[in-house]
Scaffold this motif. Structure first.
Motif, PDB file in Angstrom:
ATOM      1  N   MET A 110       0.844  -1.183   0.000  1.00  0.00           N
ATOM      2  CA  MET A 110       0.000   0.000   0.000  1.00  0.00           C
ATOM      3  C   MET A 110       0.886   1.241   0.000  1.00  0.00           C
ATOM      4  O   MET A 110       1.618   1.482   0.960  1.00  0.00           O
ATOM      5  N   ASN A 111       0.832   1.977  -1.078  1.00  0.00           N
ATOM      6  CA  ASN A 111       1.604   3.212  -1.209  1.00  0.00           C
ATOM      7  C   ASN A 111       0.670   4.418  -1.207  1.00  0.00           C
ATOM      8  O   ASN A 111      -0.530   4.297  -1.455  1.00  0.00           O
ATOM      9  N   SER A 112       1.242   5.569  -0.954  1.00  0.00           N
ATOM     10  CA  SER A 112       0.483   6.824  -0.980  1.00  0.00           C
ATOM     11  C   SER A 112      -0.801   6.710  -0.171  1.00  0.00           C
ATOM     12  O   SER A 112      -1.894   7.045  -0.644  1.00  0.00           O
ATOM     13  N   LEU A 113      -0.677   6.255   1.051  1.00  0.00           N
ATOM     14  CA  LEU A 113      -1.860   6.057   1.887  1.00  0.00           C
ATOM     15  C   LEU A 113      -2.570   7.381   2.134  1.00  0.00           C
ATOM     16  O   LEU A 113      -1.941   8.428   2.338  1.00  0.00           O
ATOM     17  N   LYS A 114      -3.888   7.308   2.105  1.00  0.00           N
ATOM     18  CA  LYS A 114      -4.732   8.494   2.226  1.00  0.00           C
ATOM     19  C   LYS A 114      -5.558   8.432   3.507  1.00  0.00           C
ATOM     20  O   LYS A 114      -5.735   7.347   4.082  1.00  0.00           O
ATOM     21  N   PRO A 115      -6.129   9.555   3.912  1.00  0.00           N
ATOM     22  CA  PRO A 115      -6.972   9.555   5.117  1.00  0.00           C
ATOM     23  C   PRO A 115      -8.182   8.633   5.000  1.00  0.00           C
ATOM     24  O   PRO A 115      -8.734   8.221   6.029  1.00  0.00           O
ATOM     25  N   GLU A 116      -8.596   8.289   3.798  1.00  0.00           N
ATOM     26  CA  GLU A 116      -9.755   7.397   3.636  1.00  0.00           C
ATOM     27  C   GLU A 116      -9.385   5.918   3.633  1.00  0.00           C
ATOM     28  O   GLU A 116     -10.262   5.064   3.510  1.00  0.00           O
ATOM     29  N   ASP A 117      -8.097   5.600   3.768  1.00  0.00           N
ATOM     30  CA  ASP A 117      -7.665   4.201   3.774  1.00  0.00           C
ATOM     31  C   ASP A 117      -7.723   3.488   5.126  1.00  0.00           C
ATOM     32  O   ASP A 117      -7.729   2.271   5.158  1.00  0.00           O
ATOM     33  N   PRO A 118      -7.748   4.178   6.245  1.00  0.00           N
ATOM     34  CA  PRO A 118      -7.753   3.469   7.526  1.00  0.00           C
ATOM     35  C   PRO A 118      -8.936   2.532   7.674  1.00  0.00           C
ATOM     36  O   PRO A 118     -10.062   2.856   7.307  1.00  0.00           O
ATOM     37  N   ALA A 119      -8.645   1.334   8.153  1.00  0.00           N
ATOM     38  CA  ALA A 119      -9.658   0.301   8.328  1.00  0.00           C
ATOM     39  C   ALA A 119      -8.967  -0.909   8.930  1.00  0.00           C
ATOM     40  O   ALA A 119      -7.735  -0.930   9.066  1.00  0.00           O
ATOM     41  N   VAL A 120      -9.753  -1.892   9.273  1.00  0.00           N
ATOM     42  CA  VAL A 120      -9.190  -3.205   9.556  1.00  0.00           C
ATOM     43  C   VAL A 120      -9.144  -3.955   8.230  1.00  0.00           C
ATOM     44  O   VAL A 120     -10.164  -4.047   7.532  1.00  0.00           O
ATOM     45  N   TYR A 121      -7.986  -4.438   7.888  1.00  0.00           N
ATOM     46  CA  TYR A 121      -7.791  -5.143   6.631  1.00  0.00           C
ATOM     47  C   TYR A 121      -7.783  -6.651   6.905  1.00  0.00           C
ATOM     48  O   TYR A 121      -7.085  -7.123   7.815  1.00  0.00           O
ATOM     49  N   TYR A 122      -8.557  -7.368   6.113  1.00  0.00           N
ATOM     50  CA  TYR A 122      -8.695  -8.810   6.253  1.00  0.00           C
ATOM     51  C   TYR A 122      -8.263  -9.500   4.967  1.00  0.00           C
ATOM     52  O   TYR A 122      -8.580  -9.029   3.875  1.00  0.00           O
ATOM     53  N   CYS A 123      -7.607 -10.627   5.103  1.00  0.00           N
ATOM     54  CA  CYS A 123      -7.399 -11.456   3.925  1.00  0.00           C
ATOM     55  C   CYS A 123      -8.385 -12.623   3.978  1.00  0.00           C
ATOM     56  O   CYS A 123      -8.861 -13.002   5.053  1.00  0.00           O
ATOM     57  N   ALA A 124      -8.685 -13.143   2.817  1.00  0.00           N
ATOM     58  CA  ALA A 124      -9.681 -14.205   2.723  1.00  0.00           C
ATOM     59  C   ALA A 124      -9.383 -15.094   1.523  1.00  0.00           C
ATOM     60  O   ALA A 124      -8.700 -14.684   0.588  1.00  0.00           O
ATOM     61  N   VAL A 125      -9.937 -16.294   1.584  1.00  0.00           N
ATOM     62  CA  VAL A 125      -9.709 -17.300   0.555  1.00  0.00           C
ATOM     63  C   VAL A 125     -11.021 -17.700  -0.109  1.00  0.00           C
ATOM     64  O   VAL A 125     -12.008 -17.964   0.584  1.00  0.00           O
ATOM     65  N   ASP A 126     -11.003 -17.743  -1.420  1.00  0.00           N
ATOM     66  CA  ASP A 126     -12.097 -18.311  -2.214  1.00  0.00           C
ATOM     67  C   ASP A 126     -11.597 -19.664  -2.713  1.00  0.00           C
ATOM     68  O   ASP A 126     -10.778 -19.728  -3.629  1.00  0.00           O
ATOM     69  N   LEU A 127     -12.071 -20.732  -2.116  1.00  0.00           N
ATOM     70  CA  LEU A 127     -11.522 -22.051  -2.444  1.00  0.00           C
ATOM     71  C   LEU A 127     -11.963 -22.560  -3.816  1.00  0.00           C
ATOM     72  O   LEU A 127     -11.168 -23.168  -4.537  1.00  0.00           O
ATOM     73  N   GLU A 128     -13.212 -22.308  -4.173  1.00  0.00           N
ATOM     74  CA  GLU A 128     -13.793 -22.974  -5.342  1.00  0.00           C
ATOM     75  C   GLU A 128     -13.915 -22.084  -6.567  1.00  0.00           C
ATOM     76  O   GLU A 128     -14.324 -22.565  -7.626  1.00  0.00           O
TER      77      GLU A 128
END
Length: 119
Positions: free
Chosen positions: A83-101
């Motif tokens: 993540m580059n050039s982070l902006k004031p609208e970027d703050p959040a909890v970031y989650y990764c997830a898997v799509d198995l199928e």
């Protein structure tokens, strides 16, 4: 069952960079795709970026295109979000997830890592 371990969140200033990591704990991984989501307080969860695991094809939301880069290391079963050039609208909890199928349903989720951007 797929276990995802995220790391890399933190507090940075506007314009700075962060790299998030998401490691698949299992030794072998045969999922179709992985993605990064984020959710800020009071807002809906948003798919930020996704990657087809075998082909490396990528998707980005309009809000991050040109600033964020998703990648994966097949040998380490790890996905990244630069993540580059982070902006004031970027703050959040970031989650990764898997799509198995490959059905666009994300089946397993990480615990989330917070990203805070100060002005």
């Amino acid at each position: 069952q797929v276990h995802l371990v995220e790391s890399g969140g933190g507090l940075v200033q506007t314009g700075a960079s962060l790299r998030l990591s998401c490691e698949v704990a299992e030794r072998t991984f045969n999922g179709y795709a992985m993605g990064w989501f984020r959710q800020a307080p009071g807002r809906d969860r948003e798919l930020v970026a996704a990657i087809i695991w075998s082909r490396g094809s990528k998707y980005y939301s309009d809000s991050v295109i040109g600033r964020f880069t998703i990648s994966r290391d097949n040998t380490e079963n790890t996905m990244y979000l630069q993540m580059n050039s982070l902006k004031p609208e970027d703050p959040a909890v970031y989650y990764c997830a898997v799509d198995l199928e490959g059905d666009t349903e994300f089946d397993y989720w990480g615990q989330g890592t917070p990203v805070t951007v100060s002005s």
